[in-house]
Scaffold this active site. Structure first.
Site, short mmCIF file in Angstrom:
data_model
loop_
_atom_site.label_atom_id
_atom_site.label_comp_id
_atom_site.label_asym_id
_atom_site.label_seq_id
_atom_site.Cartn_x
_atom_site.Cartn_y
_atom_site.Cartn_z
N ARG A 46 0.82 -1.21 0.00
CA ARG A 46 0.00 0.00 0.00
C ARG A 46 0.86 1.26 0.00
O ARG A 46 0.47 2.27 -0.56
CB ARG A 46 -0.94 -0.02 1.21
CG ARG A 46 -2.10 -0.99 1.04
CD ARG A 46 -2.93 -1.17 2.31
NE ARG A 46 -3.19 0.03 3.06
CZ ARG A 46 -4.40 0.52 3.32
NH1 ARG A 46 -5.48 -0.09 2.88
NH2 ARG A 46 -4.53 1.61 4.03
N ARG A 57 1.40 13.42 -8.74
CA ARG A 57 1.15 14.83 -8.44
C ARG A 57 2.39 15.67 -8.73
O ARG A 57 2.31 16.77 -9.27
CB ARG A 57 0.73 14.98 -6.97
CG ARG A 57 0.38 16.40 -6.59
CD ARG A 57 -0.78 16.99 -7.40
NE ARG A 57 -2.02 16.37 -7.00
CZ ARG A 57 -2.98 15.99 -7.85
NH1 ARG A 57 -2.86 16.18 -9.14
NH2 ARG A 57 -4.07 15.43 -7.41
N HIS A 60 2.65 16.41 -12.27
CA HIS A 60 1.76 17.52 -12.63
C HIS A 60 2.43 18.87 -12.36
O HIS A 60 2.06 19.87 -12.97
CB HIS A 60 0.46 17.46 -11.83
CG HIS A 60 -0.42 16.31 -12.20
ND1 HIS A 60 -1.28 15.74 -11.29
CD2 HIS A 60 -0.58 15.63 -13.35
CE1 HIS A 60 -1.93 14.76 -11.89
NE2 HIS A 60 -1.52 14.67 -13.14
N SER A 86 8.76 3.69 3.77
CA SER A 86 8.77 2.46 4.57
C SER A 86 8.61 2.86 6.02
O SER A 86 9.50 3.51 6.58
CB SER A 86 10.07 1.68 4.38
OG SER A 86 10.11 0.55 5.25
N GLY A 87 7.48 2.51 6.61
CA GLY A 87 7.24 2.86 8.01
C GLY A 87 8.35 2.34 8.91
O GLY A 87 8.94 3.08 9.69
N SER A 88 8.66 1.06 8.78
CA SER A 88 9.67 0.44 9.63
C SER A 88 11.09 0.74 9.15
O SER A 88 12.03 0.66 9.94
CB SER A 88 9.47 -1.08 9.65
OG SER A 88 9.76 -1.64 8.38
N GLY A 89 11.24 1.02 7.87
CA GLY A 89 12.58 1.20 7.31
C GLY A 89 13.33 -0.10 7.16
O GLY A 89 14.54 -0.11 6.97
N GLU A 90 12.61 -1.20 7.23
CA GLU A 90 13.23 -2.52 7.17
C GLU A 90 12.73 -3.36 6.00
O GLU A 90 13.14 -4.51 5.87
CB GLU A 90 12.98 -3.28 8.49
CG GLU A 90 13.53 -2.58 9.73
CD GLU A 90 15.05 -2.41 9.72
OE1 GLU A 90 15.76 -3.12 8.97
OE2 GLU A 90 15.54 -1.56 10.48
N SER A 149 -2.25 1.27 8.51
CA SER A 149 -3.15 2.18 7.77
C SER A 149 -2.82 3.64 8.04
O SER A 149 -2.81 4.46 7.12
CB SER A 149 -4.61 1.92 8.14
OG SER A 149 -5.04 0.69 7.63
N GLU A 152 0.15 4.81 6.01
CA GLU A 152 -0.18 4.92 4.59
C GLU A 152 -1.05 6.14 4.31
O GLU A 152 -0.81 6.88 3.35
CB GLU A 152 -0.87 3.64 4.13
CG GLU A 152 0.07 2.43 4.22
CD GLU A 152 -0.61 1.16 4.69
OE1 GLU A 152 -1.85 1.14 4.85
OE2 GLU A 152 0.11 0.16 4.90
N ASP A 160 0.32 15.34 -0.71
CA ASP A 160 -0.51 16.45 -1.17
C ASP A 160 -0.15 17.75 -0.47
O ASP A 160 -0.20 18.82 -1.07
CB ASP A 160 -1.99 16.12 -1.01
CG ASP A 160 -2.52 15.25 -2.15
OD1 ASP A 160 -1.83 15.09 -3.17
OD2 ASP A 160 -3.64 14.73 -2.01
#
Length: 185
Positions: A46, A57, A60, A86-90, A149, A152, A160
């Site tokens: 995700r 974007r 654009h 990457s949230g964990s960076g792993e 979630s 993400e 944005d």
């Protein structure tokens, strides 16, 4: 939980997460994007989808962007930036690609939550979205949403927000952005 309660929960968590991002990191991030010849993005799952939306974007806005692995991906050079989500960076693939990009001489930006990840030693800039990841670090914002979630969603909104900042900095007329929009649809 009913719909209105769920909306309040998600929006409240996203607002908290975005409020915790360091503004200096954001400004440095924006400047690195604007100074690069090309900007490459890599992520999985995700997170990749959120990065693809961000890359679109930026396209654009006239910035040359590429998703790592796409069939039309060009060569990276030392004048380019790789943005890793990457949230964990792993995550194995983004970490391996970051190491390769570093060997090429490109700049590495990590957008994630874990500032002590495997990416830390090779990252030129980290933009920390301090939200709950699979690591459940003690200083992360706890989420009542499933899995990652909140990371993400925050990543999507962050893209944005940065786009709005670039539009303001470059004094871009919003109507002219349609010149960069796909027109074969």
């Amino acid at each position: 939980m009913n719909y209105k309660m769920a909306v309040k929960l998600v929006l409240s968590e996203c607002s908290s997460a975005l409020d915790k991002i360091n503004e200096d990191e954001v400004n440095n991030f924006m400047n690195m994007l604007l100074e690069a010849d090309q900007v490459f993005f890599v992520g999985v799952g995700r997170v990749k989808l959120e990065l693809e939306a961000f890359a679109k974007r930026l396209a654009h806005l006239g910035i040359k962007v590429h998703i790592v692995g796409d069939i039309n991906e060009p060569a990276m050079t030392s004048k380019d930036v790789l943005v890793i989500g990457s949230g964990s960076g792993e995550s194995l693939i983004p970490v391996a690609i970051a190491k390769k990009a570093k060997q090429i001489g490109g700049k590495i930006i990590h957008i994630g939550s874990n500032s002590k990840s495997s990416l830390a030693p090779i990252t030129d800039l980290m933009v920390r979205i301090p939200v709950q990841t699979k690591l459940y670090l003690s200083d992360e914002i706890v989420s009542k949403q499933p899995m990652s979630s909140l990371f993400e969603q925050s990543l999507f909104l962050f893209g944005d927000v940065v786009a709005v900042m670039i539009i303001d900095k470059k004094n871009i007329e919003l109507k002219k952005l349609w010149n960069y929009h796909a027109n074969l649809e």
